[in-house]
Structures are given as structure tokens and as C-alpha cells.
Write a protein that holds these residues in place. Structure first.
Motif, PDB file in Angstrom:
ATOM      1  N   GLY A   1       3.970   6.882  -0.756  1.00  0.00           N
ATOM      2  CA  GLY A   1       5.291   7.515  -0.130  1.00  0.00           C
ATOM      3  C   GLY A   1       5.370   6.954   1.238  1.00  0.00           C
ATOM      4  O   GLY A   1       6.514   7.218   1.739  1.00  0.00           O
ATOM      5  N   THR A   2       4.733   6.073   1.574  1.00  0.00           N
ATOM      6  CA  THR A   2       4.968   5.227   3.109  1.00  0.00           C
ATOM      7  C   THR A   2       5.145   4.017   2.643  1.00  0.00           C
ATOM      8  O   THR A   2       4.596   3.421   1.746  1.00  0.00           O
ATOM      9  CB  THR A   2       3.917   5.389   4.110  1.00  0.00           C
ATOM     10  OG1 THR A   2       2.730   4.764   3.460  1.00  0.00           O
ATOM     11  CG2 THR A   2       3.637   6.888   4.267  1.00  0.00           C
ATOM     12  N   VAL A   3       5.806   3.134   3.394  1.00  0.00           N
ATOM     13  CA  VAL A   3       6.102   1.615   3.140  1.00  0.00           C
ATOM     14  C   VAL A   3       4.602   0.597   3.003  1.00  0.00           C
ATOM     15  O   VAL A   3       4.595  -0.004   2.209  1.00  0.00           O
ATOM     16  CB  VAL A   3       7.054   0.834   4.038  1.00  0.00           C
ATOM     17  CG1 VAL A   3       7.230  -0.516   3.910  1.00  0.00           C
ATOM     18  CG2 VAL A   3       8.342   1.510   3.986  1.00  0.00           C
ATOM     19  N   ASN A   4       3.980   1.038   4.166  1.00  0.00           N
ATOM     20  CA  ASN A   4       2.671   0.209   4.147  1.00  0.00           C
ATOM     21  C   ASN A   4       1.544   0.798   3.320  1.00  0.00           C
ATOM     22  O   ASN A   4       0.659   1.496   3.956  1.00  0.00           O
ATOM     23  CB  ASN A   4       2.256   0.185   5.693  1.00  0.00           C
ATOM     24  CG  ASN A   4       3.455  -0.390   6.678  1.00  0.00           C
ATOM     25  OD1 ASN A   4       4.135  -0.820   5.895  1.00  0.00           O
ATOM     26  ND2 ASN A   4       3.464  -0.314   7.896  1.00  0.00           N
ATOM     27  N   THR A   5       1.546   0.551   2.107  1.00  0.00           N
ATOM     28  CA  THR A   5       0.672   1.392   1.243  1.00  0.00           C
ATOM     29  C   THR A   5      -0.648   0.397   1.144  1.00  0.00           C
ATOM     30  O   THR A   5      -0.660  -0.184   0.187  1.00  0.00           O
ATOM     31  CB  THR A   5       1.436   1.703  -0.157  1.00  0.00           C
ATOM     32  OG1 THR A   5       2.483   2.367   0.153  1.00  0.00           O
ATOM     33  CG2 THR A   5       0.392   2.212  -1.084  1.00  0.00           C
ATOM     34  N   GLU A   6      -1.500   0.540   2.023  1.00  0.00           N
ATOM     35  CA  GLU A   6      -2.541  -0.472   1.906  1.00  0.00           C
ATOM     36  C   GLU A   6      -3.461   0.295   0.591  1.00  0.00           C
ATOM     37  O   GLU A   6      -3.699   1.486   0.608  1.00  0.00           O
ATOM     38  CB  GLU A   6      -3.487  -0.306   3.110  1.00  0.00           C
ATOM     39  CG  GLU A   6      -4.764  -1.029   3.048  1.00  0.00           C
ATOM     40  CD  GLU A   6      -5.683  -0.754   4.232  1.00  0.00           C
ATOM     41  OE1 GLU A   6      -5.242  -0.454   5.118  1.00  0.00           O
ATOM     42  OE2 GLU A   6      -6.663  -1.644   4.196  1.00  0.00           O
ATOM     43  N   ALA A   7      -3.908  -0.633  -0.026  1.00  0.00           N
ATOM     44  CA  ALA A   7      -4.755  -0.269  -1.144  1.00  0.00           C
ATOM     45  C   ALA A   7      -6.306  -0.404  -0.926  1.00  0.00           C
ATOM     46  O   ALA A   7      -6.487  -1.516  -0.668  1.00  0.00           O
ATOM     47  CB  ALA A   7      -4.349  -0.954  -2.614  1.00  0.00           C
TER      48      ALA A   7
ATOM     49  N   TYR B   1      -0.575   3.477 -12.375  1.00  0.00           N
ATOM     50  CA  TYR B   1      -0.819   4.038 -10.902  1.00  0.00           C
ATOM     51  C   TYR B   1      -0.246   5.557 -10.942  1.00  0.00           C
ATOM     52  O   TYR B   1       0.702   5.688 -11.627  1.00  0.00           O
ATOM     53  CB  TYR B   1      -0.603   3.057  -9.862  1.00  0.00           C
ATOM     54  CG  TYR B   1       1.146   3.192  -9.275  1.00  0.00           C
ATOM     55  CD1 TYR B   1       1.917   2.385 -10.129  1.00  0.00           C
ATOM     56  CD2 TYR B   1       1.419   4.008  -8.180  1.00  0.00           C
ATOM     57  CE1 TYR B   1       3.205   2.416  -9.597  1.00  0.00           C
ATOM     58  CE2 TYR B   1       2.867   3.743  -8.160  1.00  0.00           C
ATOM     59  CZ  TYR B   1       3.747   3.113  -8.773  1.00  0.00           C
ATOM     60  OH  TYR B   1       5.063   3.098  -8.446  1.00  0.00           O
TER      61      TYR B   1
ATOM     62  N   ARG C   1       0.639   8.931  -8.463  1.00  0.00           N
ATOM     63  CA  ARG C   1       1.054   9.383  -7.144  1.00  0.00           C
ATOM     64  C   ARG C   1       0.770  11.085  -7.427  1.00  0.00           C
ATOM     65  O   ARG C   1       1.720  11.554  -8.248  1.00  0.00           O
ATOM     66  CB  ARG C   1       2.244   9.152  -6.735  1.00  0.00           C
ATOM     67  CG  ARG C   1       2.516   9.727  -5.144  1.00  0.00           C
ATOM     68  CD  ARG C   1       3.329   8.637  -4.472  1.00  0.00           C
ATOM     69  NE  ARG C   1       2.861   7.492  -4.204  1.00  0.00           N
ATOM     70  CZ  ARG C   1       3.666   6.309  -4.175  1.00  0.00           C
ATOM     71  NH1 ARG C   1       4.951   6.506  -4.491  1.00  0.00           N
ATOM     72  NH2 ARG C   1       3.037   5.278  -3.973  1.00  0.00           N
TER      73      ARG C   1
END
Lengths: 115, 110
Positions: A98-104, A48, A50
Motif C-alpha cells: 500500500g506504499t511505494v517502497n514495499t521492501e520484501a 501475493y 494484501r
């Protein structure tokens, strides 16, 4: 509508040939994932990125696989040389890392068959 | 993949019944607990997710129950419908990479 686009959708190739899969992430997403899905192993994370920089490619066989992001709108996964055991569905996904809720958000996948 | 254990691997439920899928994880650094749904020929899509500061979250017929001390979370599908037939993945994660479970193939029969 915003979606992850993968090409090609299907690829049949002979063992030893080079295979390149492409992914256009959702505009504005800064994280791109490559997954491989097989019946036996499920969804495996291959690599992955970023902000176009590779963060983890430990899931990838280094000798034959390579992943790159030439620019923010294109990610590529290359296999050279391909082998029958590489036959699988390869998914690209993007998200706002970079945020906690990293929806893919997943593309529809590339079904690769190596004969 | 050993960090995440999902069960059962397959499930057959009668229409109108309750489907329950479980996920156990090892990494205490995980702080985001989603379930993804995948239909044949499609990529997985986020169904519902929970943060560790709550023990339960409900969205329509779908509920996540979270047990932080046991390091487990589960998906409950109430009034299961044939259209819910799909493969479900837990995918705990956080700032870094997402780790998917092996998947549960759910079949809801009329």
C-alpha cells in the motif's frame, strides 16, 4: 527480532504426495508474497496477498497449487499432487504494502525435493 | 520475468575492484528500484533502493545509478570484498508486485 518464519526448512516427499508449507509473516505486515527459486527460472512470484486477500496468483499452476491466509499470522502454500518438477526452494516474504517502497522481508525458505 | 533483464549472470572480480551489475526494465509504471543480496542458504535481503526522482544513491561502498530515459539502473560495488560474494537481484516494482531479475552471481577473489 522481527523476521519471517518458514516451516519446514527442508522437505523430501514422493511424487503424488501433498505438501504444505507454512509462513509466519512479520507482525504488522499486511502483504505476503510466495516465491519459488530455481537455477533455471530464478525467483518467480507465485502469489501475493494484501490484508489476507489474494491479489495475484497468476504465477501459480492452478491445478495443483493453492495459497491461503487463514489468519494474519499464517500463510500456507499447498501442492497436491506434487511432481518432481516442483523441486525448488520456496520463499515467503512479507512487507508493508500500500506504499511505494514495499521492501520484501524474506524467510529462509523451504527446500522441497520431490522424488 | 521478461519485463526485467539483468546482466551479467555471473561476475568474477578481484578484491578491491569494482563490481557492476545492470538491470533493464520495460514497465514504465515501476517507481521503486531496489537491489537485493542473497547468500547461500538464505533468503534475499534488501541491499539498497532508489526512487526515480534521483539519479544516484550511495550507501557506503554500494551505489545505485538510475537512468529513467533508458529504463535502466545499475549497482556498483566499490572496493569489492570476498564477503560481497553473493547473488544479487534487481527487483523493480511499486505499489503492486515486485518483479525479480534472474540474478547475478558475484564472486570476489582475494
Amino acid at each position: 527480532d522481527a523476521r519471517v518464519t518458514q516451516t519446514p526448512r527442508h522437505k523430501v516427499t514422493e511424487m503424488g504426495q501433498e505438501v504444505t508449507m507454512r509462513c509466519q509473516p512479520i507482525l504488522g505486515h499486511n502483504t505476503v508474497f510466495w516465491y519459488r527459486q530455481t537455477m533455471m527460472q530464478g525467483l518467480e512470484l507465485l502469489a501475493y496477498f494484501r490484508n489476507r486477500a489474494p491479489l495475484d496468483d497468476s504465477g501459480m499452476p492452478k491445478d495443483r497449487f493453492s495459497a491461503e491466509m487463514p489468519d494474519a499470522t499464517l500463510a500456507t502454500l499447498k501442492i497436491q499432487p506434487s511432481e518432481p518438477r516442483d523441486s525448488a526452494v520456496y520463499f515467503c516474504a512479507s512487507g508493508l504494502g500500500g506504499t511505494v517502497n514495499t521492501e520484501a522481508f524474506f524467510g529462509q525458505g523451504t527446500r522441497l525435493t520431490v522424488v | 520475468q521478461q519485463q526485467v533483464k539483468q546482466s551479467p549472470q555471473s561476475l568474477i572480480v578481484q578484491k578491491g575492484g569494482i563490481s557492476i551489475i545492470n538491470c533493464a526494465y520495460e514497465n514504465t509504471a515501476f517507481d521503486y528500484f531496489p537491489w537485493y543480496q542473497q547468500f547461500p542458504g538464505k533468503g534475499p535481503a534488501l541491499l539498497i533502493a532508489i526512487r526515480p526522482d534521483v539519479s544516484e544513491k550511495k550507501e557506503g561502498r554500494f551505489t545505485i545509478s538510475f537512468n529513467k530515459s533508458a529504463k535502466q539502473f545499475s549497482l556498483h560495488i566499490m572496493d569489492s570484498q570476498p564477503g560481497d560474494s553473493a547473488t544479487y537481484f534487481c527487483a523493480p516494482g511499486g505499489y503492486q508486485k515486485v518483479t525479480f531479475g534472474i540474478g547475478t552471481k558475484l564472486q570476489v577473489i582475494p
